[in-house]
Structures are given as structure tokens and as C-alpha cells.
Design an enzyme around this catalytic site. Structure first.
Site, PDB file in Angstrom:
ATOM      1  CG  HIS A   1     -27.577  27.517  57.520  1.00 34.70           C
ATOM      2  ND1 HIS A   1     -28.310  26.375  57.303  1.00 34.70           N
ATOM      3  CD2 HIS A   1     -27.313  28.017  56.286  1.00 34.70           C
ATOM      4  CE1 HIS A   1     -28.480  26.190  56.006  1.00 34.70           C
ATOM      5  NE2 HIS A   1     -27.878  27.167  55.366  1.00 34.70           N
TER       6      HIS A   1
ATOM      7  CB  SER B   1     -27.959  25.305  52.591  1.00 40.19           C
ATOM      8  OG  SER B   1     -28.884  26.338  52.715  1.00 40.19           O
TER       9      SER B   1
ATOM     10  CD  GLU C   1     -29.230  24.249  60.267  1.00 39.64           C
ATOM     11  OE1 GLU C   1     -28.748  25.148  59.569  1.00 39.64           O
ATOM     12  OE2 GLU C   1     -29.039  23.037  60.041  1.00 39.64           O
TER      13      GLU C   1
END
Length: 568
Positions: free
Chosen positions: A467, A218, A352
């Protein structure tokens, strides 16, 4: 993660008191490993892996002076040597924040937080074990390198040295005033300081300073690519792994830093247009006043467009005698091949944006009325208002047809937000990078099991991996310990994923042998090869092709660098 997460100048010339207090008088016993680094001696601990083998753990190692008092907002300053033996058996403070992963509003940590952790199975300098340095995610405003989230057990079973680290977050890490004292990117310069420490000292922990892989997830993934672009980071690492993030995403680029800083000042009681007056005011506040401030800086458009991440890496103004981390736009640097040409492994998760669905459902009426809020900022800056409205309608039609979004459209909303914030720009970056480098491996992660902590906590019933879900197959945590120990299938998934990650760190190839029964193909811009990391681990071509082609057309129409039609 994305939900929306006085001391004197004497620090420059002598060790801070908190280091002196922590100096241990321990002796060198067999179970108390002692390592000597350039700044002094460290006492670590011995820990045990799941297979019963032992490793050495050194936690809370300072890598720069505490950035407090007059050092607040400044680039990190070199750490002074200490006397005696520093106790490195426990983590120290994380950088001050509100823990977004824990969904808590409780403030944790402090400014005195520039620490890293080293885990290794050998302390022999001659061992030359490949090194993996991890940069945590958390929207540049949350997270740490601590082992409650990033435990070393899965990776160390493949005999690598793992380093995790803290860096300053949000305002304290990414304030930009466009003046020499605060040009921006202090948090990125923290990461550079930690990487320099690793380069200088990792041999003492059995690591090979000439074989360092930088990896992150990320915001940490976009950070890795920023280091590939920054002259400050040159020579400090040799391979890169980026999980769910690039430096060309809107959310990874800070803009209008000075204006944002003045908004913070006004919110906190200082209404001024003088950056030096503002700096003096902000340095006089308790650190607890300088967290969770992103939302007070948002423009009306930013409240709905993109992710609420605005204290992030910036393009710095050039000042004499001030070393810039980044002085050109990331995209310009990539296009002009001013990017470190090293082996790269990159990818994203299949769903995600499961982590973002609940927030979007609260705003469906707004996005049904103004679907143009889903047009990326990068495109908005290049097109007319009429074109903006037209693109917004096209986006909405692509995902739900000739109707409005509804609460029944969970799958469609997840796909939309995943494509917008992760999928397309991962493909776009891979394509642009492949113009100059042929050693690229792409993946799409879609394993589902009890280790998918983020998805399972979300309560969103959509197929795929959310995610950050892949992190629990790479790092050991207390949250997953019981499932890992009781389920052989889960242990197999984690072993396979970490073998690929560590083999890449060792050899620049994630599948150098046939141990996994699959050969991960290199990515080419012509075929866009990738590995499906699912139940079967299979090679394929052009992940999420329909979505990528749709978004690519929008970027091309805006006149932005995009994937050539001849390569679609």
C-alpha cells in the site's frame, strides 16, 4: 498510514491576523514570480526539475477562512481578500495530527491549515495546461499536501499543473452530530472549497480550468469517488484517478457518528446526550485534545473487524438551508446512476496489506478462534449469526486450508487482507461503474525497487508492492532522491508511470501513442481488462480472478450488489 494514524466571529468579516503578518513587501523581480488571484496577490518561487528546466512553485496558499473558534467543525467559509502581496514560497501548517507515516506520537500542525500548493511551468493564462489536483491519503486522520511527500518533479516533466492540498482530519474534519451546525463531512467540504479555488484561479498559473483531473490514493482515492457522487463537486473536475481505494469500502464510510461523538465527549470529560451541549464543550477545547481519538470510540466488534478508520465521510441528514455533501448511501447512488460519468483510471497494488501484517500477527490467536472477524461489516449487517460463523470459516479455509493461521503465513495473510480491504471492492466498483460508463482503465501495480519505501521499511519479505508504494514513482521526495538520481531503471519506471498518469489527464487515454510500447486496454465488465504495471508493462485480463470470485460469492450470498455470475 493505516496503523493505527479563541478567535471571534470576526474571521467571517475580515482577514485573520496571521495572513496580515505574512504579507510580503517584496517587489516583482524576475526570480520572484507574482500571480494575482481573486483574493489578492501571491509571491512564489522558481525551482528546478531533475532535467534542469525551471518551474514555478506557490506554497501555502489559503483557500478558505481558518476553521477555528466558532468556525470549528463548520463547513469552510469563503476567504476574504487581502492587501499587499502574500508570501507563498514556503508551506504553512499541516492540519493537526499525529504523523502515522513517520511512526511518531508527536503532534504536528494546527487548525489553521486550509492551504494548497500549485506547481506549474508557465504563468500564462493562455497556456491552458492540463491540471492535476491531488488528494492525499492517510486514513482520514493523517497527511498533508506538502512536498516532503508529494513533490512535483516527476509529474511536471510531462508539462501539467499540479495542485496538492490540506483538509481537516479525524474528529476536526469528520465529526457528525446530526444537527445543522455539524452534519458531518467538514473535511470533504474543505476539499470542495479547494477545488472551487482551483476552478476560479488556476488559469493564472497557466492551467486549463476546463481540463482538471482529480486524483488521490487510499483515503484520497475514496474521496475522489465521493466527489463523483456529490452534487457539491459537480463541474469542478473532468477526469478521475483512484489509487487503492473506493467509496464502497467499509473503511471509507463513517457510521454511528452521533454515538461516536458522545463517546469522545465522555472520554474528554463531558457526559451528555445533548449534541449542542457537546458541541459547545468540544469547541472550547484546545485542538490538541481533538486528535488521535478514534480508538476510544471503538465498539468491541470494531476492535477486530475492519480497519480502525471511523471518522470518515458520512451520509448527512438533510437540514433546511444546509448544503449536504452526501445525503444518500454511496452504493445506492452508484446503482441509480447518480454518479458523475467521466473517464476513470483506477487500480491497486499487488501486495497492499504488507503494511498491515505486523499488526495482524499480534492478533493471530483471536482470528484463529473467531475467523468471522474477517467478514466485512457490509455483509455482517445482512446475514444471520450462523451464516456469519460459516463465512468466517470459509474465508480461513480459502487462504490457509484446514489449519490455523501462523506466523509463517505472511504471503497468505497479505493476500487475505489485500483482498478484503482493497482488491475485491476495486473490482466491484469498476464493474458497477462500467454499467454506466465505458471509459475506464484498470491497473495492478507490482513494481519492486528501492522506491518501494513502504515495503522496504516494513521488513516483510513478501513479493509485490505494498500500500502506497506506487506514490514514490509518481511524486518526488527527499527519501528517494538519491536512488532516483543514481539508478537509470528507477528513473525509467517513474517516467513511464507518470507519463501514463499525465497522458490520461491530457487526453482521457493513458497510452494515446506508442511511446511506451504498450496499449492500455479499456476495462469492460465482460473481460475486465487491465494493465500489469510491472517490469514489462503488459496488458491482461481479470486481475486476481480467483480471489475476486471467492469474495464475490460471499457478497452475492448476502444479497448485496455484486458482480453478475454471467460476467465472471
Amino acid at each position: 498510514m493505516f496503523k493505527l494514524i479563541s478567535t471571534s466571529i470576526s474571521f467571517l468579516v475580515r482577514p485573520p491576523k496571521r495572513l496580515i503578518r505574512s504579507l510580503s513587501l517584496a517587489t516583482e523581480a524576475m526570480n520572484e514570480p507574482i500571480v494575482t488571484v481573486k483574493q489578492g496577490r501571491l509571491q512564489g518561487a522558481v525551482a528546478t526539475l531533475h532535467d534542469g528546466s525551471s518551474y514555478y512553485s506557490f506554497k501555502g496558499i489559503p483557500y478558505a477562512q481558518p476553521p477555528v473558534g466558532p468556525l470549528r467543525f463548520r463547513a469552510p467559509q469563503p476567504l476574504q481578500p487581502w492587501q499587499g502581496i502574500l508570501n507563498a514560497t514556503e508551506h504553512r501548517d499541516v492540519c493537526i495530527q499525529v504523523n502515522l507515516l513517520a511512526r511518531s506520537t508527536v503532534v504536528e500542525g494546527s487548525e489553521d491549515c486550509l492551504f494548497l500548493n500549485v506547481y506549474s511551468k508557465s504563468l500564462q493564462p493562455s497556456a491552458k495546461i492540463p491540471v492535476m489536483v491531488y488528494i492525499h491519503g492517510g486514513a482520514y486522520l493523517s497527511g498533508s499536501g506538502n512536498d516532503d511527500m508529494y513533490g512535483p518533479n516527476f509529474l511536471l516533466q510531462h508539462n501539467v499543473v499540479l495542485v496538492t492540498l490540506n483538509y481537516r482530519l479525524e474528529v476536526l474534519g469528520f465529526l457528525s452530530l446530526d444537527i445543522p451546525e455539524v452534519p458531518g463531512n467538514a473535511g470533504m467540504k474543505d476539499q470542495v472549497a479547494a477545488m472551487k479555488w482551483v476552478k476560479d484561479n488556476i488559469a493564472q498559473f497557466g492551467g486549463d480550468p476546463d481540463n482538471i483531473t482529480l486524483f488521490g490514493e487510499s483515503a484520497g482515492a475514496s474521496s475522489v469517488i465521493y466527489h463523483m457522487l456529490s452534487p457539491m463537486s459537480k463541474g469542478l473536475f473532468h477526469k478521475a484517478i483512484t489509487q487503492s481505494g473506493t467509496s464502497i469500502n467499509d473503511w471509507a464510510q463513517g457510521i454511528n457518528g452521533k454515538e461516536r461523538a458522545f463517546k469522545i465527549g465522555k472520554h474528554l470529560g463531558k457526559d451528555t446526550e445533548d449534541p449542542k451541549e457537546l458541541l459547545e464543550f468540544l469547541r472550547g477545547l484546545p485542538a490538541s485534545k481533538l486528535i488521535k481519538l478514534t480508538n476510544v470510540t471503538l465498539t468491541p466488534d470494531e476492535k477486530y473487524r475492519g480497519l480502525p478508520i471511523h471518522f470518515a465521510p458520512v451520509r448527512e441528514k438533510k437540514f433546511e438551508n444546509v448544503e449536504a455533501f452526501l445525503s444518500e448511501e454511496p452504493l445506492d447512488l452508484i446503482l441509480s446512476n447518480k454518479i458523475c460519468s467521466i473517464p476513470l483510471l483506477l487500480g491497486y497494488n499487488s501486495a497492499e496489506s504488507i503494511i498491515m501484517v505486523q499488526d495482524r500477527l499480534k492478533k493471530l490467536a483471536i482470528f484463529n478462534k473467531t475467523p468471522s472477524y474477517d467478514v466485512p461489516r457490509e455483509i455482517v449487517d445482512k446475514i444471520s449469526q450462523g451464516k456469519l460463523i460459516e463465512m468466517g470459516e470459509r474465508i480461513k479455509k480459502f487462504y490457509v486450508g484446514n489449519r490455523d493461521y501462523s506466523s509463517e503465513d505472511l504471503k497468505e495473510i497479505v493476500q487475505l487482507l489485500s483482498d478484503l480491504h482493497f482488491v475485491y471492492n476495486t473490482h466491484r466498483f469498476a464493474y458497477l461503474y462500467s454499467m454506466h460508463n465505458s471509459s475506464i482503465y484498470m491497473y495492478r501495480f507490482s513494481i519492486e525497487s528501492d522506491l518501494n519505501i513502504i515495503k522496504n521499511m516494513s521488513g516483510v519479505d513478501v513479493k509485490g508492492a505494498s500500500h502506497a508504494d506506487e506514490l514514490f514513482y509518481i511524486f518526488s521526495t527527499n527519501m528517494t532522491k538519491e536512488d532516483y538520481e543514481s539508478q537509470e531503471k528507477i528513473r525509467d519506471y517513474a517516467w513511464r508511470v507518470t507519463k501514463m498518469w499525465t497522458d490520461f489527464a491530457k487526453t482521457s487515454n493513458p497510452t494515446p501513442d506508442n511511446a511506451l510500447g504498450v496499449k492500455w486496454p479499456k476495462y469492460t465488465f465482460a473481460n475486465k481488462e487491465y494493465l500489469k504495471i510491472d517490469d514489462k508493462f503488459t496488458e491482461s485480463k481479470f486481475a486476481d480472478r480467483e480471489s475476486v470470485e471467492f469474495w464475490n460469492k460471499l457478497y452475492c450470498e448476502a444479497g448485496l450488489p455484486c458482480i453478475s455470475k454471467s460476467n465472471l
